[in-house]
Write a protein that holds these residues in place. Structure first.
Motif, PDB file in Angstrom:
ATOM      1  N   MET A 146       0.823  -1.181   0.000  1.00  0.00           N
ATOM      2  CA  MET A 146       0.000   0.000   0.000  1.00  0.00           C
ATOM      3  C   MET A 146       0.875   1.255   0.000  1.00  0.00           C
ATOM      4  SD  MET A 146      -3.332   0.667   1.976  1.00  0.00           S
ATOM      5  CE  MET A 146      -3.849   2.139   2.733  1.00  0.00           C
ATOM      6  N   SER A 147       1.929   1.238   0.801  1.00  0.00           N
ATOM      7  CA  SER A 147       2.807   2.395   0.879  1.00  0.00           C
ATOM      8  C   SER A 147       3.490   2.652  -0.463  1.00  0.00           C
ATOM      9  CB  SER A 147       3.852   2.158   1.965  1.00  0.00           C
ATOM     10  OG  SER A 147       4.719   3.237   2.042  1.00  0.00           O
ATOM     11  N   ARG A 148       3.856   1.591  -1.166  1.00  0.00           N
ATOM     12  CA  ARG A 148       4.496   1.760  -2.471  1.00  0.00           C
ATOM     13  C   ARG A 148       3.517   2.369  -3.471  1.00  0.00           C
ATOM     14  NH1 ARG A 148       8.197  -3.675  -3.046  1.00  0.00           N
ATOM     15  NH2 ARG A 148       9.193  -3.446  -1.029  1.00  0.00           N
ATOM     16  N   GLN A 149       2.271   1.964  -3.410  1.00  0.00           N
ATOM     17  CA  GLN A 149       1.260   2.546  -4.300  1.00  0.00           C
ATOM     18  C   GLN A 149       1.104   4.034  -4.040  1.00  0.00           C
ATOM     19  OE1 GLN A 149       1.171   0.081  -6.758  1.00  0.00           O
ATOM     20  NE2 GLN A 149      -0.694   1.212  -7.048  1.00  0.00           N
ATOM     21  N   ARG A 150       1.220   4.418  -2.795  1.00  0.00           N
ATOM     22  CA  ARG A 150       1.122   5.849  -2.462  1.00  0.00           C
ATOM     23  C   ARG A 150       2.288   6.632  -3.046  1.00  0.00           C
ATOM     24  NH1 ARG A 150      -1.302   5.991   3.680  1.00  0.00           N
ATOM     25  NH2 ARG A 150      -3.315   5.118   3.090  1.00  0.00           N
ATOM     26  N   GLU A 151       3.445   6.008  -3.133  1.00  0.00           N
ATOM     27  CA  GLU A 151       4.592   6.676  -3.757  1.00  0.00           C
ATOM     28  C   GLU A 151       4.323   6.908  -5.242  1.00  0.00           C
ATOM     29  OE1 GLU A 151       7.429   8.064  -2.637  1.00  0.00           O
ATOM     30  OE2 GLU A 151       6.600   7.704  -0.647  1.00  0.00           O
ATOM     31  N   TYR A 152       3.745   5.914  -5.910  1.00  0.00           N
ATOM     32  CA  TYR A 152       3.390   6.091  -7.327  1.00  0.00           C
ATOM     33  C   TYR A 152       2.345   7.206  -7.471  1.00  0.00           C
ATOM     34  CZ  TYR A 152       5.744   1.689  -8.508  1.00  0.00           C
ATOM     35  OH  TYR A 152       6.656   0.701  -8.700  1.00  0.00           O
ATOM     36  N   LEU A 153       1.378   7.237  -6.566  1.00  0.00           N
ATOM     37  CA  LEU A 153       0.360   8.277  -6.598  1.00  0.00           C
ATOM     38  C   LEU A 153       0.975   9.655  -6.341  1.00  0.00           C
ATOM     39  CD1 LEU A 153      -2.608   9.061  -6.836  1.00  0.00           C
ATOM     40  CD2 LEU A 153      -2.854   8.566  -4.393  1.00  0.00           C
ATOM     41  N   ALA A 154       1.932   9.724  -5.431  1.00  0.00           N
ATOM     42  CA  ALA A 154       2.616  10.996  -5.167  1.00  0.00           C
ATOM     43  C   ALA A 154       3.382  11.460  -6.402  1.00  0.00           C
ATOM     44  CB  ALA A 154       3.561  10.845  -3.979  1.00  0.00           C
ATOM     45  N   ASP A 155       4.007  10.526  -7.114  1.00  0.00           N
ATOM     46  CA  ASP A 155       4.708  10.883  -8.355  1.00  0.00           C
ATOM     47  C   ASP A 155       3.729  11.437  -9.384  1.00  0.00           C
ATOM     48  OD1 ASP A 155       7.105  10.025  -7.266  1.00  0.00           O
ATOM     49  OD2 ASP A 155       7.061   8.078  -8.276  1.00  0.00           O
ATOM     50  N   ALA A 156       2.583  10.773  -9.524  1.00  0.00           N
ATOM     51  CA  ALA A 156       1.586  11.211 -10.498  1.00  0.00           C
ATOM     52  C   ALA A 156       1.022  12.586 -10.114  1.00  0.00           C
ATOM     53  CB  ALA A 156       0.455  10.187 -10.598  1.00  0.00           C
ATOM     54  N   THR A 157       0.782  12.791  -8.828  1.00  0.00           N
ATOM     55  CA  THR A 157       0.276  14.082  -8.370  1.00  0.00           C
ATOM     56  C   THR A 157       1.303  15.180  -8.623  1.00  0.00           C
ATOM     57  OG1 THR A 157      -1.055  12.996  -6.683  1.00  0.00           O
ATOM     58  CG2 THR A 157      -0.620  15.343  -6.371  1.00  0.00           C
ATOM     59  N   GLY A 158       2.571  14.879  -8.379  1.00  0.00           N
ATOM     60  CA  GLY A 158       3.625  15.850  -8.653  1.00  0.00           C
ATOM     61  C   GLY A 158       3.720  16.181 -10.128  1.00  0.00           C
ATOM     62  N   ALA A 159       3.556  15.168 -10.976  1.00  0.00           N
ATOM     63  CA  ALA A 159       3.602  15.394 -12.416  1.00  0.00           C
ATOM     64  C   ALA A 159       2.412  16.232 -12.881  1.00  0.00           C
ATOM     65  CB  ALA A 159       3.627  14.059 -13.153  1.00  0.00           C
ATOM     66  N   MET A 160       1.240  15.977 -12.313  1.00  0.00           N
ATOM     67  CA  MET A 160       0.068  16.766 -12.692  1.00  0.00           C
ATOM     68  C   MET A 160       0.169  18.199 -12.174  1.00  0.00           C
ATOM     69  SD  MET A 160      -3.147  14.082 -12.493  1.00  0.00           S
ATOM     70  CE  MET A 160      -3.561  14.601 -10.898  1.00  0.00           C
ATOM     71  N   THR A 161       0.724  18.373 -11.003  1.00  0.00           N
ATOM     72  CA  THR A 161       0.853  19.702 -10.421  1.00  0.00           C
ATOM     73  C   THR A 161       1.856  20.560 -11.185  1.00  0.00           C
ATOM     74  OG1 THR A 161       0.295  18.823  -8.246  1.00  0.00           O
ATOM     75  CG2 THR A 161       1.379  20.976  -8.300  1.00  0.00           C
ATOM     76  N   THR A 162       3.009  19.979 -11.493  1.00  0.00           N
ATOM     77  CA  THR A 162       4.056  20.745 -12.176  1.00  0.00           C
ATOM     78  C   THR A 162       3.892  20.746 -13.685  1.00  0.00           C
ATOM     79  OG1 THR A 162       5.534  18.832 -12.349  1.00  0.00           O
ATOM     80  CG2 THR A 162       5.716  20.198 -10.355  1.00  0.00           C
ATOM     81  N   ARG A 163       3.172  19.763 -14.202  1.00  0.00           N
ATOM     82  CA  ARG A 163       3.006  19.564 -15.641  1.00  0.00           C
ATOM     83  C   ARG A 163       4.335  19.303 -16.343  1.00  0.00           C
ATOM     84  NH1 ARG A 163      -2.379  19.844 -16.848  1.00  0.00           N
ATOM     85  NH2 ARG A 163      -3.506  21.300 -15.560  1.00  0.00           N
ATOM     86  N   HIS A 164       5.291  18.764 -15.584  1.00  0.00           N
ATOM     87  CA  HIS A 164       6.602  18.428 -16.141  1.00  0.00           C
ATOM     88  C   HIS A 164       7.044  17.048 -15.648  1.00  0.00           C
ATOM     89  CE1 HIS A 164       7.248  22.357 -17.887  1.00  0.00           C
ATOM     90  NE2 HIS A 164       6.844  22.897 -16.743  1.00  0.00           N
ATOM     91  N   PRO A 165       6.404  15.978 -16.123  1.00  0.00           N
ATOM     92  CA  PRO A 165       6.777  14.645 -15.642  1.00  0.00           C
ATOM     93  C   PRO A 165       8.219  14.271 -16.004  1.00  0.00           C
ATOM     94  CG  PRO A 165       5.247  14.488 -17.467  1.00  0.00           C
ATOM     95  CD  PRO A 165       5.312  15.920 -17.081  1.00  0.00           C
ATOM     96  N   GLU A 166       8.724  14.778 -17.122  1.00  0.00           N
ATOM     97  CA  GLU A 166      10.097  14.462 -17.504  1.00  0.00           C
ATOM     98  C   GLU A 166      11.087  15.070 -16.517  1.00  0.00           C
ATOM     99  OE1 GLU A 166      13.306  12.815 -19.223  1.00  0.00           O
ATOM    100  OE2 GLU A 166      11.210  12.299 -19.584  1.00  0.00           O
ATOM    101  N   ALA A 167      10.795  16.268 -16.029  1.00  0.00           N
ATOM    102  CA  ALA A 167      11.668  16.887 -15.031  1.00  0.00           C
ATOM    103  C   ALA A 167      11.688  16.070 -13.741  1.00  0.00           C
ATOM    104  CB  ALA A 167      11.215  18.316 -14.749  1.00  0.00           C
ATOM    105  N   LEU A 168      10.537  15.535 -13.350  1.00  0.00           N
ATOM    106  CA  LEU A 168      10.487  14.693 -12.154  1.00  0.00           C
ATOM    107  C   LEU A 168      11.243  13.389 -12.374  1.00  0.00           C
ATOM    108  CD1 LEU A 168       6.777  15.256 -11.099  1.00  0.00           C
ATOM    109  CD2 LEU A 168       8.824  16.219 -10.055  1.00  0.00           C
TER     110      LEU A 168
END
Length: 82
Positions: free
Chosen positions: A1-23
């Motif tokens: 479950m914790s690992r899934q939250r890390e993936y979700l945090a990555d996706a949220t960061g990508a949506m917030t910044t709109r720069h997934p490649e930078a992340l």
């Protein structure tokens, strides 16, 4: 479950910044330049949440973060969705 939250945090960061490649590049830098603690003085072991002098199977089994390669691949695979 914790690992899934890390993936979700990555996706949220990508949506917030709109720069997934930078992340993804930031995660690559952590992978190549980040150095985990490999060994400490045994007299200091009590100061750590988990003893870095005793890595092993259980440490990997209960790791809260998925491998960086997997996180980078997911960010790049879904870059057009963000």
């Amino acid at each position: 479950m914790s690992r899934q939250r890390e993936y979700l945090a990555d996706a949220t960061g990508a949506m917030t910044t709109r720069h997934p490649e930078a992340l993804a590049r930031a995660l690559e830098k952590l992978k190549y330049y980040g150095r985990p603690v490999t060994r400490t003085n045994t007299s200091m072991s009590h100061l750590w949440i988990s003893d870095p002098n005793k890595p092993g199977f259980l440490q990997r089994l209960f790791a809260t973060h998925p491998p960086l390669d997997d996180r980078i691949a997911r960010l790049r695979a879904n870059a057009d969705r963000f």
